[in-house]
Design a protein around this motif. Structure first.
Motif, PDB file in Angstrom:
ATOM      1  N   UNK A  76       1.068  12.307  -3.433  1.00 22.51           N
ATOM      2  CA  UNK A  76      -0.201  11.911  -3.087  1.00 22.51           C
ATOM      3  C   UNK A  76      -0.721  11.195  -4.929  1.00 22.51           C
ATOM      4  N   UNK A  77      -1.836   9.918  -4.196  1.00 19.11           N
ATOM      5  CA  UNK A  77      -2.127   9.526  -5.182  1.00 19.11           C
ATOM      6  C   UNK A  77      -3.967   9.025  -4.891  1.00 19.11           C
ATOM      7  N   UNK A  78      -4.567   9.969  -4.930  1.00 11.30           N
ATOM      8  CA  UNK A  78      -5.901  10.420  -5.129  1.00 11.30           C
ATOM      9  C   UNK A  78      -6.815  10.253  -6.091  1.00 11.30           C
ATOM     10  N   UNK A  79      -7.653   8.755  -6.194  1.00 13.30           N
ATOM     11  CA  UNK A  79      -8.231   8.211  -6.879  1.00 13.30           C
ATOM     12  C   UNK A  79      -9.555   7.259  -6.218  1.00 13.30           C
ATOM     13  N   UNK A  80     -10.636   6.706  -6.967  1.00 10.37           N
ATOM     14  CA  UNK A  80     -11.930   7.099  -6.481  1.00 10.37           C
ATOM     15  C   UNK A  80     -12.478   6.575  -4.928  1.00 10.37           C
ATOM     16  N   UNK A  81     -11.716   7.287  -4.791  1.00 14.59           N
ATOM     17  CA  UNK A  81     -12.284   8.110  -3.161  1.00 14.59           C
ATOM     18  C   UNK A  81     -10.938   7.782  -2.540  1.00 14.59           C
ATOM     19  N   UNK A  82      -9.836   6.739  -2.823  1.00 20.63           N
ATOM     20  CA  UNK A  82      -8.415   6.998  -2.288  1.00 20.63           C
ATOM     21  C   UNK A  82      -7.919   7.702  -1.767  1.00 20.63           C
ATOM     22  N   UNK A  83      -7.671   8.415  -0.665  1.00 22.26           N
ATOM     23  CA  UNK A  83      -6.272   9.202  -0.565  1.00 22.26           C
ATOM     24  C   UNK A  83      -5.102   8.636  -0.022  1.00 22.26           C
ATOM     25  N   UNK A  84      -4.015   8.894  -0.703  1.00 22.31           N
ATOM     26  CA  UNK A  84      -2.767   7.878  -0.424  1.00 22.31           C
ATOM     27  C   UNK A  84      -1.229   8.941  -1.051  1.00 22.31           C
ATOM     28  N   UNK A 110     -10.968   0.205   2.126  1.00 20.32           N
ATOM     29  CA  UNK A 110     -10.752   0.249   0.806  1.00 20.32           C
ATOM     30  C   UNK A 110      -9.182  -1.100   0.315  1.00 20.32           C
ATOM     31  N   UNK A 111     -10.100  -2.164   0.683  1.00 22.69           N
ATOM     32  CA  UNK A 111      -9.901  -3.735   0.062  1.00 22.69           C
ATOM     33  C   UNK A 111      -9.897  -3.570  -0.845  1.00 22.69           C
ATOM     34  N   UNK A 112     -10.942  -3.416  -2.257  1.00 21.58           N
ATOM     35  CA  UNK A 112      -9.947  -3.818  -3.113  1.00 21.58           C
ATOM     36  C   UNK A 112      -9.506  -2.898  -3.633  1.00 21.58           C
ATOM     37  N   UNK A 113      -9.274  -1.630  -3.356  1.00 20.12           N
ATOM     38  CA  UNK A 113      -8.584  -1.067  -4.121  1.00 20.12           C
ATOM     39  C   UNK A 113      -6.338  -1.328  -3.194  1.00 20.12           C
ATOM     40  N   UNK A 114      -7.141  -1.424  -2.596  1.00 20.57           N
ATOM     41  CA  UNK A 114      -5.380  -1.730  -1.731  1.00 20.57           C
ATOM     42  C   UNK A 114      -4.965  -3.808  -2.075  1.00 20.57           C
ATOM     43  N   UNK A 115      -6.004  -4.571  -2.587  1.00 20.75           N
ATOM     44  CA  UNK A 115      -5.400  -5.831  -3.540  1.00 20.75           C
ATOM     45  C   UNK A 115      -5.102  -4.876  -4.796  1.00 20.75           C
ATOM     46  N   UNK A 116      -6.477  -4.333  -5.392  1.00 25.94           N
ATOM     47  CA  UNK A 116      -4.912  -3.831  -6.600  1.00 25.94           C
ATOM     48  C   UNK A 116      -3.597  -3.018  -7.273  1.00 25.94           C
ATOM     49  N   UNK A 117      -3.591  -2.703  -5.863  1.00 25.63           N
ATOM     50  CA  UNK A 117      -2.201  -1.470  -5.339  1.00 25.63           C
ATOM     51  C   UNK A 117      -1.503  -2.938  -4.868  1.00 25.63           C
TER      52      UNK A 117
END
Length: 136
Positions: A76-84, A110-117
């Motif tokens: 799992x990769x959980x950070x700043x509300x992102x649970x992936x 979570x577009x910002x997190x997605x673009x960041x990834x």
């Protein structure tokens, strides 16, 4: 209401690497090597092991979900509300290994997190390739 899985996005990066799966596995699972291409960590390739990835911007909370040496690693990769969930897949090829990383579970908001990834993982892969070129 749709199931969450119907709505989430994934980031996928694939690279054909001129290294055997065993060598790439070491770089994916040895803490001192992970630190060189990803982040500081207390990783162990053990199912149910909780670990943290730490960077200057903050930390990622992780839990190992699956370990199949030289083949698959999932956590799992959980950070700043992102649970992936991040899944690494190693497939031997005639010239080395096809390395595939999928980070799944980005919600539409979570577009910002997605673009960041999407921007971050290719850079991590480049750093990983540099580590692989250096180690025996």
């Amino acid at each position: 209401m749709n199931k969450a899985s119907d709505e989430t996005l994934s980031v996928v990066v694939e690279r054909d690497l001129p290294h055997p799966p065993e060598k790439i596995w070491r770089a994916l699972t040895q803490p001192q090597l992970i630190q060189e291409w990803l982040m500081a960590n207390d990783f162990q390739p053990v199912v149910d092991h909780r670990f943290k990835l730490s960077a200057d911007w903050g930390a990622v909370d992780c839990l190992v979900l699956a370990v199949e040496p030289h083949k698959t690693l999932t956590y799992t990769w959980d950070a700043y509300g992102l649970e992936s969930v991040v899944t690494w897949t190693l497939t031997p090829t005639g010239t080395g290994t096809l390395l595939r990383m999928e980070q799944a579970g980005f919600r539409p908001d979570q577009r910002q997190a997605y673009q960041g990834a999407k921007g971050g993982w290719p850079q991590f892969f480049t750093a990983l390739e540099q580590v692989l070129a250096r180690i025996e």
